[in-house]
Design an enzyme around this catalytic site. Structure first.
Site, PDB file in Angstrom:
ATOM      1  N   SER A 128       0.564  -0.854   0.072  1.00  0.00           N
ATOM      2  CA  SER A 128       0.011   0.593  -0.097  1.00  0.00           C
ATOM      3  C   SER A 128       1.016   0.873  -0.036  1.00  0.00           C
ATOM      4  O   SER A 128       2.018   1.965  -0.973  1.00  0.00           O
ATOM      5  CB  SER A 128      -1.226  -0.076   1.426  1.00  0.00           C
ATOM      6  N   LYS A 138      -1.558  -9.717  -0.849  1.00  0.00           N
ATOM      7  CA  LYS A 138      -3.021  -9.270   0.253  1.00  0.00           C
ATOM      8  C   LYS A 138      -3.838 -10.443  -0.358  1.00  0.00           C
ATOM      9  O   LYS A 138      -3.743 -10.562  -2.133  1.00  0.00           O
ATOM     10  CB  LYS A 138      -3.814  -8.032   0.402  1.00  0.00           C
ATOM     11  N   ARG A 289      -6.419   3.796  -1.975  1.00  0.00           N
ATOM     12  CA  ARG A 289      -7.012   5.422  -1.421  1.00  0.00           C
ATOM     13  C   ARG A 289      -7.147   6.095  -1.782  1.00  0.00           C
ATOM     14  O   ARG A 289      -6.267   6.712  -3.297  1.00  0.00           O
ATOM     15  CB  ARG A 289      -6.079   4.993  -0.227  1.00  0.00           C
ATOM     16  N   GLU A 370     -13.873   4.489   5.416  1.00  0.00           N
ATOM     17  CA  GLU A 370     -13.490   4.478   6.731  1.00  0.00           C
ATOM     18  C   GLU A 370     -12.247   5.472   7.170  1.00  0.00           C
ATOM     19  O   GLU A 370     -11.831   5.975   5.955  1.00  0.00           O
ATOM     20  CB  GLU A 370     -12.440   3.169   6.912  1.00  0.00           C
ATOM     21  N   LYS A 389     -11.597  -0.999  -1.429  1.00  0.00           N
ATOM     22  CA  LYS A 389     -11.466   0.381  -1.710  1.00  0.00           C
ATOM     23  C   LYS A 389     -11.434   0.816  -2.868  1.00  0.00           C
ATOM     24  O   LYS A 389      -9.753   0.269  -3.376  1.00  0.00           O
ATOM     25  CB  LYS A 389     -10.617   0.675  -0.560  1.00  0.00           C
TER      26      LYS A 389
END
Length: 525
Positions: A128, A138, A289, A370, A389
């Site tokens: 990330s 992941k 993100r 979030e 996301k």
């Protein structure tokens, strides 16, 4: 970076040392090659464990395999491919073996499984927004989102068993054979062509907005280039550099290089030229993100979530009124007030995007967001879009909001504060002993005997999230005008306190002081 890549292959983790084992956190397994926490052995073991898991789950479809632009990601991708090919798992990779954004993998899994009985899943090699020397992997099972704790615990246990046996029963082929085994798949073209299903791309086109985007050296770069071309947008990609050292990045607040699009320090390059654009965006390296920039600077992620929710509830006529709105319990209570004003149901869950996956996948959760600038949403007609996301869709949603309402996201948020009050939010970290961490796990709603917090009556003491009754791994205390939540760090000797006040910055500090005193008393055991 050459030394780090060399260590990835040369260093062998000792599975008898706890720190060097496979350990799945909220976003998969992460580590550093030089510390023997992210090495080829980890990837071989994890991938073989995933092969075993998908066998137990009955998956017979392809595995979508992606990687980001960190230095260790391509080598780890090749290692994973060696195992998958040796086990005859059909593997789909980006055309020309390019890197792949997290939301594109999630979307591809959902697209495949919507019309195929042979279920697909995915692996994404990414740490990330972590520093350049880090690595990560992941797993997203057939629902397309982050694997839940049950799945990751199973994979972790199986992977560590392989490490303990020194990979003796892990199947491998050569890199050359593995690359020949992989089938190419145009993740970017599929995703970009369907963006109009989730965001009003026609409205953005018609508004002729001047848009800017900084992919921060990550996987969003080819996606944004394709978006600009496909929709003929006035969109400038302000940084097209891909550099595994991320040397172009301004240091984050602590002096480290970290591609965090929710940090004004890390987003300094885009903020310096913000006045060239009506609205601008940033993404982290795997594009899960979002960072939203307008004339007033970088938006606080909590503020943008509230804007998105208010806008979507009023501009998605095909969404049923019964759909829930998801937030984590440390996200702003501005969201609670917005949702209540529309007579919609709030779905409040512990920290971690995984708690939104089922609702998005099954179509009863319209939006899940979030506090750390991660969110996803249903399509305009109420179907699953991405159960992980999606930083790209959220950036385009900011452009849609401006195109449709004529208000920048920060102007929209200012109007929300006029309606609901202005919240002040802060997170502080406090040193924590192992004993205190253990006490956090034993807390219940009776642990707090105080009646007041910062001058206001306590209205609730929570150790489980109201939305799904899952343990929050800490405690949340609320009043009419504010709240605090505290939970121990999983990696450091500290606990995190999140607090918010609707009575002003002075009251926020008072609230944090009261929370610190209350916690000191409660954690005595």
């Amino acid at each position: 970076m050459d030394a780090i890549v060399k260590a990835f292959f040369d260093e062998t983790p000792n599975a008898n040392v706890v720190k060097e084992r496979v350990a799945f956190g909220t976003s998969g397994h992460r580590g550093r090659a030089t510390e023997r926490t992210f090495n080829a052995s980890h990837i071989y073991a994890i991938t073989q464990a995933v092969v075993d898991y998908r066998g137990e789950a009955g998956y017979q479809g392809p595995l979508f395999l992606g990687f980001d632009t960190h230095a260790l990601s391509k080598p780890a991708w090749e290692c994973a491919l060696q195992v998958l090919a040796a086990n005859n798992v059909p593997v789909l990779v980006e055309k020309d073996h390019g890197y792949t954004a997290t939301p594109l993998v999630s979307h591809a899994i959902l697209q495949h499984n919507a019309s195929n009985a042979a279920l697909a899943d995915g692996l994404i090699i990414t740490p990330s927004h972590n520093p350049p020397e880090d690595g990560g992997i992941k797993y997203n099972p057939s629902h397309g989102g982050p694997a839940d704790t049950e799945a990751t615990s199973w994979i972790e246990l199986r992977a560590n068993a392989y490490l303990l046996r020194e990979l003796g029963d892990v199947l491998l082929v050569s890199v050359e054979e593995a690359l020949a085994h992989a089938q190419e798949y145009d993740f970017t073209a599929l995703y970009v062509a369907q963006l109009g299903n989730v965001v009003d791309m026609a409205a953005i086109q018609n508004a002729n907005l001047t848009l800017g985007v900084d992919p921060m050296g990550g996987t969003a770069l080819p996606v944004w280039q394709a978006v600009a071309a496909h929709y003929n947008l006035n969109l400038e990609v302000v940084n097209t550099t891909v550099d595994p050292e991320f040397a172009f990045m301004p240091p984050d607040h602590d002096g480290k290089i970290r591609m965090d699009c929710s940090s004004s320090a890390a987003m300094a390059n885009l903020l310096n030229i913000k006045d060239r654009f009506d609205v601008a965006f940033g993404n982290d390296p795997d594009a899960d993100r979002h960072g939203i920039v307008d004339a007033n600077g970088l938006m606080n992620p909590n503020h943008f979530l509230a804007v998105c929710i208010d806008y979507l509830i009023t501009h998605r006529p095909e969404w049923a009124a019964s759909l829930k709105i998801g937030k984590t319990l440390v996200s702003s209570s501005m969201i609670d007030r917005v949702v209540a004003s529309h007579q919609r149901e709030l779905y409040e869950v512990p920290v971690g995007f995984k708690w939104f996956v089922d609702g998005l996948h099954q179509g009863w959760l319209a939006f899940g967001g979030e506090e750390s600038a991660g969110a996803s949403l249903l399509t305009r007609d109420g179907k699953a879009w991405s159960t992980d996301k999606d930083g790209i869709a959220l950036c385009l949603l900011a452009a849609e909001i401006l195109a449709v309402t004529g208000k920048t996201p920060s102007e929209y948020y200012r109007e929300l504060t006029q309606r609901f009050g202005e919240p002040f939010y802060k997170r502080v970290d406090t040193a924590c002993t192992a004993e205190e961490k253990a006490t956090f796990k034993k807390l219940d709603s009776e642990s707090v005997t105080a009646q007041e917090l910062a001058g206001d009556a306590i209205t609730a003491v929570l150790v489980a999230a109201p939305g799904n009754n899952a343990s929050i791994g800490g405690i949340k205390v609320t009043t009419e005008n504010g709240w605090f939540a505290a939970r121990p760090s999983g990696t450091e000797s500290l606990y995190k306190v999140y607090a918010e006040s609707f009575k002003g910055p002075e009251h926020l500090e008072e609230l944090i002081e009261s929370a610190t005193a209350l916690l000191a008393e409660v954690l005595k055991g």
